[in-house]
Scaffold this active site. Structure first.
Site, short mmCIF file in Angstrom:
data_model
loop_
_atom_site.label_atom_id
_atom_site.label_comp_id
_atom_site.label_asym_id
_atom_site.label_seq_id
_atom_site.Cartn_x
_atom_site.Cartn_y
_atom_site.Cartn_z
N GLY A 124 7.06 -1.77 5.78
CA GLY A 124 8.44 -2.23 5.68
C GLY A 124 9.45 -1.36 6.39
O GLY A 124 9.16 -0.23 6.80
N CYS A 156 -0.55 6.18 9.66
CA CYS A 156 0.68 5.52 10.10
C CYS A 156 0.37 4.23 10.83
O CYS A 156 -0.43 4.23 11.77
CB CYS A 156 1.41 6.40 11.11
N CYS A 162 3.49 8.61 0.81
CA CYS A 162 4.03 7.71 1.82
C CYS A 162 4.16 6.34 1.14
O CYS A 162 3.14 5.75 0.76
CB CYS A 162 3.07 7.67 3.01
N CYS A 181 2.08 -1.79 15.54
CA CYS A 181 1.97 -1.52 14.10
C CYS A 181 1.27 -2.67 13.38
O CYS A 181 1.64 -3.83 13.53
CB CYS A 181 3.36 -1.30 13.51
N SER A 207 12.34 6.95 6.96
CA SER A 207 12.01 6.69 8.36
C SER A 207 12.42 5.27 8.73
O SER A 207 12.07 4.32 8.04
CB SER A 207 10.50 6.88 8.57
N CYS A 256 7.21 -4.47 15.67
CA CYS A 256 6.67 -3.45 16.57
C CYS A 256 5.25 -3.82 16.97
O CYS A 256 4.40 -4.09 16.12
CB CYS A 256 6.70 -2.08 15.90
N GLU A 267 0.84 -1.20 0.00
CA GLU A 267 0.00 0.00 0.00
C GLU A 267 0.87 1.25 0.00
O GLU A 267 1.96 1.26 0.57
CB GLU A 267 -0.91 -0.02 1.23
N LEU A 312 11.43 6.44 17.49
CA LEU A 312 12.06 6.20 18.78
C LEU A 312 11.05 5.63 19.79
O LEU A 312 11.26 4.54 20.32
CB LEU A 312 12.68 7.51 19.29
N HIS A 313 10.01 6.35 20.06
CA HIS A 313 8.89 5.93 20.92
C HIS A 313 9.24 5.73 22.39
O HIS A 313 8.36 5.80 23.24
CB HIS A 313 8.18 4.68 20.37
N CYS A 350 6.76 -6.70 6.80
CA CYS A 350 7.87 -6.02 7.46
C CYS A 350 8.73 -7.03 8.20
O CYS A 350 8.22 -8.03 8.70
CB CYS A 350 7.37 -4.96 8.43
N1 SAH Z 1 9.83 0.87 9.55
C1 SAH Z 1 9.91 2.28 9.43
C2 SAH Z 1 8.87 2.93 8.55
C3 SAH Z 1 7.43 2.45 8.67
S1 SAH Z 1 6.49 2.93 10.08
C4 SAH Z 1 9.92 2.92 10.81
O1 SAH Z 1 9.76 2.21 11.78
O2 SAH Z 1 10.15 4.10 10.90
C5 SAH Z 1 6.20 4.64 9.90
C6 SAH Z 1 5.91 5.34 11.23
O3 SAH Z 1 4.62 4.97 11.75
C7 SAH Z 1 6.90 4.98 12.30
O4 SAH Z 1 7.29 6.11 13.00
C8 SAH Z 1 6.09 4.06 13.20
O5 SAH Z 1 6.62 3.98 14.47
C9 SAH Z 1 4.73 4.69 13.13
N2 SAH Z 1 3.62 3.83 13.53
C10 SAH Z 1 3.53 2.49 13.42
N3 SAH Z 1 2.35 2.04 13.90
C11 SAH Z 1 1.67 3.14 14.28
C12 SAH Z 1 0.36 3.35 14.82
N4 SAH Z 1 -0.47 2.33 15.03
N5 SAH Z 1 -0.02 4.61 15.10
C13 SAH Z 1 0.82 5.66 14.86
N6 SAH Z 1 2.06 5.53 14.33
C14 SAH Z 1 2.48 4.29 14.07
#
Ligand code: SAH
Length: 347
Positions: free
Chosen positions: A165, A339, A107, A121, A197, A118, A94, A221-222, A114
């Protein structure tokens, strides 16, 4: 399409020139074909009208042009567009077009599924995985550029590698795609309008710095506390924060470019002053800013967006420490385009 013929877009311009030389033709033919493939987006050899019929036949005999196809397009109430893009082997990724009054951002995805895990996600739940080829990444961008012109009357202005990914797990192909996107024969876009990213693979961040890439870096980072980060992003056990920190310091020393930290604040996970203080300390390692992202709930997720109070606390502590904070509001939630929501649900 199943065939033994090679995808012609896997060849560099030099390889194309060499192919023609081997055929006893002029190497310059390679430049013409390259221009058709990348500049004019030709979908078939028949499109290449300044190439002789005989030469087109030679190309037909040796190669295919594997194009992606927008299989399904959804439009959100807020103008966001999500494409389900079918690859030549039937797999789907997508990509999303995000319009604002002043810009259109694409995007794009870098992998099918992936490699990371996480917990918050939706993409992480997809089992099947392969890396995208450079042309499959490039084609997503071209499709969104077309939609941007069609629906908003302007070309695409920015690209973020925040789709499905982990781009640094498919680094070579992502780099090749960006070369095409930025080259005058491709889309001629400035690399400063492109953001990669990553969840933070230290070795690859250093490699990017050594490669002197010109695009921007964002790191998801989170949490700046190892124990918490590992609980929500388990690969952090393999690449702990100390290694990430070292790689980011290296990145800055080489590129002199600021890093953006993407950060979601969740209730009961990272919403205390201790969490913000750890983030402030982490931000001191290399010039950086923080992008607070609204959480987009995913089915069955155990995560909840923190209260407004917690967000305000983050903003005030970060700002009082001189750190720039931006807040990214969700777009395209109604069509699962925000996201972390990309999981091929429409299929
Ligand atoms: N793998 C890469 C790019 C894909 S994720 C990365 O980790 O950066 C793109 C962004 O969306 C990342 O910052 C990720 O942490 C965030 N993300 C993932 N799941 C999410 C969610 N449920 N709500 C908000 N942001 C989320």
């Amino acid at each position: 399409m199943q065939t033994d013929k090679k995808d012609i877009r896997a060849l560099s311009k030099d390889q194309l020139r060499e192919f023609f030389a081997q055929q006893g033709d002029k190497p310059f033919r390679g430049n013409q074909v390259y221009e058709w493939l990348w500049g004019k987006g030709a979908h078939s050899f028949a499109d290449m009208t300044n190439i002789s019929k005989e030469t087109r036949q030679v190309l037909e005999d040796h190669f295919v042009i594997n194009h992606v196809k927008v299989d399904k397009m959804q439009r959100s109430d807020d103008g966001t567009v999500k494409n389900a893009v079918k690859l030549h082997d039937g797999l789907i990724v997508e990509s999303v077009l995000i319009p604002t009054p002043s810009r259109t951002t694409a995007c794009v995805s870098s992998q099918v599924g992936c490699s990371l895990d996480c917990k918050f996600c939706a993409t992480a739940s997809l089992k099947r995985m392969r890396n995208l080829n450079p042309d499959e990444i490039f084609d997503q961008v071209v499709a969104i550029d077309r939609e941007s012109r069609l629906y908003f009357g302007r070309p695409l202005s920015n690209i973020v590698f925040m789709g499905m990914g982990e781009p640094l797990m498919n680094y070579n192909n992502v780099l090749k795609a960006i070369e095409k996107i930025t080259s005058p024969e491709g889309l001629g876009m400035s690399p400063r309008r492109i953001t990669l990213s990553t969840s933070g693979i230290p070795k690859m961040i250093k490699k990017m710095a050594d490669d002197n890439v010109k695009f921007k870096l964002a790191v998801s980072l989170h949490s700046a506390i190892d124990q918490i980060r590992t609980s929500i992003m388990p690969f952090n056990a393999t690449f702990p924060l100390a290694e990430l920190r070292e790689a980011l310091e290296y990145w800055y020393s080489k590129t002199k470019r600021t890093i953006t930290y993407e950060y979601v604040v969740w209730r009961g996970i990272n919403d205390t002053p201790k969490d913000v203080e750890a983030l402030v300390r982490f931000c001191r390692f290399a010039p950086s800013k923080v992008n607070l992202i609204e959480y987009n709930p995913i089915d069955g997720g155990a995560f909840q967006q923190a209260d407004e109070e917690a967000l305000k606390m983050y903003i005030s502590i970060l700002e009082s420490n001189g750190i720039t904070v931006t807040v990214r509001r969700s777009r395209g939630k109604d069509i699962d385009a925000a996201c972390g929501q990309l999981a091929n649900k429409s299929q």
